[in-house]
Design a protein around this motif. Sequence first.
Motif, PDB file in Angstrom:
ATOM      1  N   LEU A  55       1.771 -17.919  -8.646  1.00  0.00           N
ATOM      2  CA  LEU A  55       2.334 -16.921  -7.745  1.00  0.00           C
ATOM      3  C   LEU A  55       3.804 -17.239  -7.489  1.00  0.00           C
ATOM      4  CD1 LEU A  55       1.610 -14.473  -5.870  1.00  0.00           C
ATOM      5  CD2 LEU A  55       1.143 -16.164  -4.084  1.00  0.00           C
ATOM      6  N   ALA A 115      -3.221 -15.872 -13.328  1.00  0.00           N
ATOM      7  CA  ALA A 115      -2.152 -15.318 -12.477  1.00  0.00           C
ATOM      8  C   ALA A 115      -0.794 -15.402 -13.177  1.00  0.00           C
ATOM      9  CB  ALA A 115      -2.115 -16.020 -11.122  1.00  0.00           C
ATOM     10  N   ARG A 171      -5.438 -11.188  -1.001  1.00  0.00           N
ATOM     11  CA  ARG A 171      -4.798 -10.653  -2.205  1.00  0.00           C
ATOM     12  C   ARG A 171      -4.405  -9.190  -2.024  1.00  0.00           C
ATOM     13  NH1 ARG A 171      -8.895 -13.845  -4.588  1.00  0.00           N
ATOM     14  NH2 ARG A 171     -10.246 -12.062  -5.010  1.00  0.00           N
ATOM     15  N   LEU A 174      -6.291 -17.906  -1.620  1.00  0.00           N
ATOM     16  CA  LEU A 174      -6.321 -16.467  -1.853  1.00  0.00           C
ATOM     17  C   LEU A 174      -7.753 -15.945  -1.904  1.00  0.00           C
ATOM     18  CD1 LEU A 174      -3.667 -16.502  -4.697  1.00  0.00           C
ATOM     19  CD2 LEU A 174      -3.304 -15.549  -2.408  1.00  0.00           C
ATOM     20  N   THR A 187      -0.507  -7.880  -1.885  1.00  0.00           N
ATOM     21  CA  THR A 187      -0.007  -6.865  -2.821  1.00  0.00           C
ATOM     22  C   THR A 187       0.646  -5.719  -2.061  1.00  0.00           C
ATOM     23  OG1 THR A 187      -1.712  -7.436  -4.437  1.00  0.00           O
ATOM     24  CG2 THR A 187      -0.645  -5.292  -4.688  1.00  0.00           C
ATOM     25  N   MET A 211      -1.065  -7.811  -8.058  1.00  0.00           N
ATOM     26  CA  MET A 211      -0.305  -8.701  -7.184  1.00  0.00           C
ATOM     27  C   MET A 211       0.889  -9.299  -7.920  1.00  0.00           C
ATOM     28  SD  MET A 211      -1.837 -11.946  -5.054  1.00  0.00           S
ATOM     29  CE  MET A 211      -2.301 -12.858  -6.551  1.00  0.00           C
ATOM     30  N   GLU A 256      -7.270  -7.343  -9.211  1.00  0.00           N
ATOM     31  CA  GLU A 256      -6.635  -7.860  -8.004  1.00  0.00           C
ATOM     32  C   GLU A 256      -5.420  -8.747  -8.284  1.00  0.00           C
ATOM     33  OE1 GLU A 256      -9.562  -9.547  -5.330  1.00  0.00           O
ATOM     34  OE2 GLU A 256     -11.088  -8.162  -6.090  1.00  0.00           O
ATOM     35  N   TYR A 257      -5.534  -9.648  -9.257  1.00  0.00           N
ATOM     36  CA  TYR A 257      -4.406 -10.535  -9.541  1.00  0.00           C
ATOM     37  C   TYR A 257      -3.283  -9.826 -10.298  1.00  0.00           C
ATOM     38  CZ  TYR A 257      -6.469 -14.834  -7.771  1.00  0.00           C
ATOM     39  OH  TYR A 257      -6.955 -15.810  -6.942  1.00  0.00           O
ATOM     40  N   GLN A 317      -6.870 -19.799  -5.705  1.00  0.00           N
ATOM     41  CA  GLN A 317      -8.088 -19.031  -5.441  1.00  0.00           C
ATOM     42  C   GLN A 317      -8.966 -19.726  -4.419  1.00  0.00           C
ATOM     43  OE1 GLN A 317      -9.499 -16.056  -6.565  1.00  0.00           O
ATOM     44  NE2 GLN A 317     -11.265 -16.524  -5.274  1.00  0.00           N
ATOM     45  N   ARG A 327     -10.175 -12.267  -1.351  1.00  0.00           N
ATOM     46  CA  ARG A 327      -9.981 -10.862  -1.739  1.00  0.00           C
ATOM     47  C   ARG A 327      -9.103 -10.124  -0.732  1.00  0.00           C
ATOM     48  NH1 ARG A 327     -14.747  -7.322  -4.159  1.00  0.00           N
ATOM     49  NH2 ARG A 327     -14.021  -8.563  -5.922  1.00  0.00           N
TER      50      ARG A 327
END
Length: 256
Positions: free
Chosen positions: A111, A139, A32, A27, A36, A85, A81-82, A61, A29
């Motif tokens: 995830l 996450a 991600r 993942l 999303t 998502m 960001e996380y 990551q 940027r």
Amino acid sequence: MSELVRVEVEGGVHRITLNRPEVRNALNRRLRAELTAALLAGHAARVIVLTGAGAGFCSGQDLGDAQGLDEAGFEGVLNGEYVPMIRAITEAPVPVIAAVNGVAAGAGANLALACDLVIAAESATFIQAFTRIGLIPDAGGTSFLPRRVGLQRAMGAALLAEPVSAAQAEAWGMIWEAVPDDRFAAVVAARAAQLAAGPTGAYAALKQALRGAFDQPLEAQLAVEARLQGLCGASADFREGVAAFAAKRAPQFTGR
């Protein structure tokens, strides 16, 4: 949407494939952000399936993308960001299936655990790899993992950072099922089709009730059940379900 995320929509199934196979779908940027967006777009479907291209589901990551982050930087990436998502999964009004085709490590493991139903190929593994690089699970891992497997197993998985096989994950209750690799694609497709044909409104209410159950005492949860069941009982899907049962035929749910 770029080549980092592939989206296919058919029969109410919104299939999202992470597409960085050369790095086991790590993942960064850009991925991600696109994931999303793809998840949010899937809220309009009847079921979402999340999987990975190539030999892995998601290796977590992209460490090259995290170089140079300080304390505020790490916190900012997680919150900015996380969190969106993961919320795009947990707050989806439709069922979300994680189709774990290979290794799910670090944030990639969590995830998958964020999803409503986790189906894994028998060759897949789950690794809370964070302590290998001096971090803690993120996450959502510190929430999802102990709720699924209990504190002792969660501690062991996180402290030791050892791979957990798909079969072991199934035995622990970490995932719904582990299936032979040669049947994996067919089982995922069948589960997705089953959910896509189901009562979408009831699924949304069910998700809301179950995901909030750990945070409420029984009396409060009983009130939630009553309120949500009232909504379901007033729906066209409930009337169709009863009529289909009486006529001994398959129901034709519309999500209303």
